[in-house]
Design an enzyme around this catalytic site. Structure first.
Site, PDB file in Angstrom:
ATOM      1  N   ARG A  19       2.161   4.332   3.748  1.00 36.19           N
ATOM      2  CA  ARG A  19       1.681   2.973   3.484  1.00 36.19           C
ATOM      3  C   ARG A  19       2.653   2.436   2.443  1.00 36.19           C
ATOM      4  O   ARG A  19       2.941   3.111   1.466  1.00 36.19           O
ATOM      5  CB  ARG A  19       0.267   2.987   2.933  1.00 36.19           C
ATOM      6  CG  ARG A  19      -0.748   3.416   3.962  1.00 36.19           C
ATOM      7  CD  ARG A  19      -2.141   3.414   3.364  1.00 36.19           C
ATOM      8  NE  ARG A  19      -3.061   4.102   4.225  1.00 36.19           N
ATOM      9  CZ  ARG A  19      -3.866   3.500   5.098  1.00 36.19           C
ATOM     10  NH1 ARG A  19      -3.853   2.189   5.199  1.00 36.19           N
ATOM     11  NH2 ARG A  19      -4.680   4.197   5.851  1.00 36.19           N
TER      12      ARG A  19
ATOM     13  N   HIS B 149      -3.510   1.207   0.169  1.00 37.46           N
ATOM     14  CA  HIS B 149      -2.398   0.555  -0.526  1.00 37.46           C
ATOM     15  C   HIS B 149      -2.638   0.444  -2.032  1.00 37.46           C
ATOM     16  O   HIS B 149      -1.684   0.327  -2.800  1.00 37.46           O
ATOM     17  CB  HIS B 149      -2.137  -0.830   0.080  1.00 37.46           C
ATOM     18  CG  HIS B 149      -1.478  -0.771   1.422  1.00 37.46           C
ATOM     19  ND1 HIS B 149      -2.193  -0.705   2.591  1.00 37.46           N
ATOM     20  CD2 HIS B 149      -0.171  -0.757   1.772  1.00 37.46           C
ATOM     21  CE1 HIS B 149      -1.362  -0.658   3.614  1.00 37.46           C
ATOM     22  NE2 HIS B 149      -0.121  -0.692   3.150  1.00 37.46           N
TER      23      HIS B 149
ATOM     24  N   SER C 254      -1.470  -4.720   5.231  1.00 35.25           N
ATOM     25  CA  SER C 254      -2.358  -4.173   4.212  1.00 35.25           C
ATOM     26  C   SER C 254      -3.617  -5.029   4.176  1.00 35.25           C
ATOM     27  O   SER C 254      -3.530  -6.256   4.091  1.00 35.25           O
ATOM     28  CB  SER C 254      -1.667  -4.206   2.846  1.00 35.25           C
ATOM     29  OG  SER C 254      -2.600  -3.998   1.818  1.00 35.25           O
ATOM     30  N   ARG C 255      -4.767  -4.387   4.236  1.00 34.23           N
ATOM     31  CA  ARG C 255      -6.024  -5.142   4.152  1.00 34.23           C
ATOM     32  C   ARG C 255      -6.191  -5.770   2.774  1.00 34.23           C
ATOM     33  O   ARG C 255      -6.783  -6.820   2.631  1.00 34.23           O
ATOM     34  CB  ARG C 255      -7.206  -4.228   4.429  1.00 34.23           C
ATOM     35  CG  ARG C 255      -7.277  -3.770   5.845  1.00 34.23           C
ATOM     36  CD  ARG C 255      -8.496  -2.915   6.065  1.00 34.23           C
ATOM     37  NE  ARG C 255      -8.468  -2.357   7.404  1.00 34.23           N
ATOM     38  CZ  ARG C 255      -9.219  -1.365   7.793  1.00 34.23           C
ATOM     39  NH1 ARG C 255     -10.067  -0.805   6.953  1.00 34.23           N
ATOM     40  NH2 ARG C 255      -9.140  -0.914   9.021  1.00 34.23           N
ATOM     41  N   THR C 256      -5.668  -5.127   1.769  1.00 30.39           N
ATOM     42  CA  THR C 256      -5.822  -5.599   0.392  1.00 30.39           C
ATOM     43  C   THR C 256      -4.809  -6.673   0.028  1.00 30.39           C
ATOM     44  O   THR C 256      -5.157  -7.686  -0.577  1.00 30.39           O
ATOM     45  CB  THR C 256      -5.669  -4.423  -0.593  1.00 30.39           C
ATOM     46  OG1 THR C 256      -6.512  -3.358  -0.183  1.00 30.39           O
ATOM     47  CG2 THR C 256      -6.027  -4.839  -1.997  1.00 30.39           C
TER      48      THR C 256
END
Length: 140
Positions: free
Chosen positions: A42, A69, A110-112
């Protein structure tokens, strides 16, 4: 009297040169542009700069084989904060690093932190001597 007025202008003239040649800014050059591991990573694309000098930044790539992440971001902060360097995340994704066959695949998001510019990441990786000969594919 005119001489004193001229001397009062001196700090305004010298200040931009001090910023350009500050040792803090030179310390950015000492930070490696790429740190990734073999296998599935990641990764985060990060703009780093010395505190107060956002204009003089540098973009780096950091990746690791971790669960999310945020763990990569925490390791970036541990590396940079003691040196007084600030980090702004530009986005993230995944890198499949097949070092044995000299291939890489950059993909995902990245979801964040959202999606990174994978093409920019590829260009940074190609500029690094370790990955100069790798075949790097980008999938958006």
């Amino acid at each position: 009297m005119k001489m004193f007025k001229s001397l009062s202008q001196l700090p305004r003239i010298v200040s931009p040169f001090q910023k350009c040649y500050s040792t803090d800014l030179i310390s950015l050059v000492g930070i490696p542009r790429v740190k990734i591991t073999k296998g599935q990573n990641r990764y985060l694309l990060v703009n780093i700069h010395t505190h107060g000098f956002t204009k003089y930044g540098r973009v780096i790539v950091r990746g690791a084989d971790v669960d999310n992440h945020l763990t990569v971001f925490d390791s970036i902060l541990e590396e940079l904060e003691p040196q007084g360097i600030c980090a702004k995340i530009l986005g993230g994704g995944r890198i499949l690093n097949e070092a044995d066959s000299k291939k890489m695949k950059i993909y995902g998001t990245s979801r964040t932190f959202g999606s990174a510019d994978h093409t920019r990441t590829r260009n940074i990786l190609h500029s690094w001597t370790t990955y100069k000969d790798f075949k790097i594919t980008v999938k958006n």
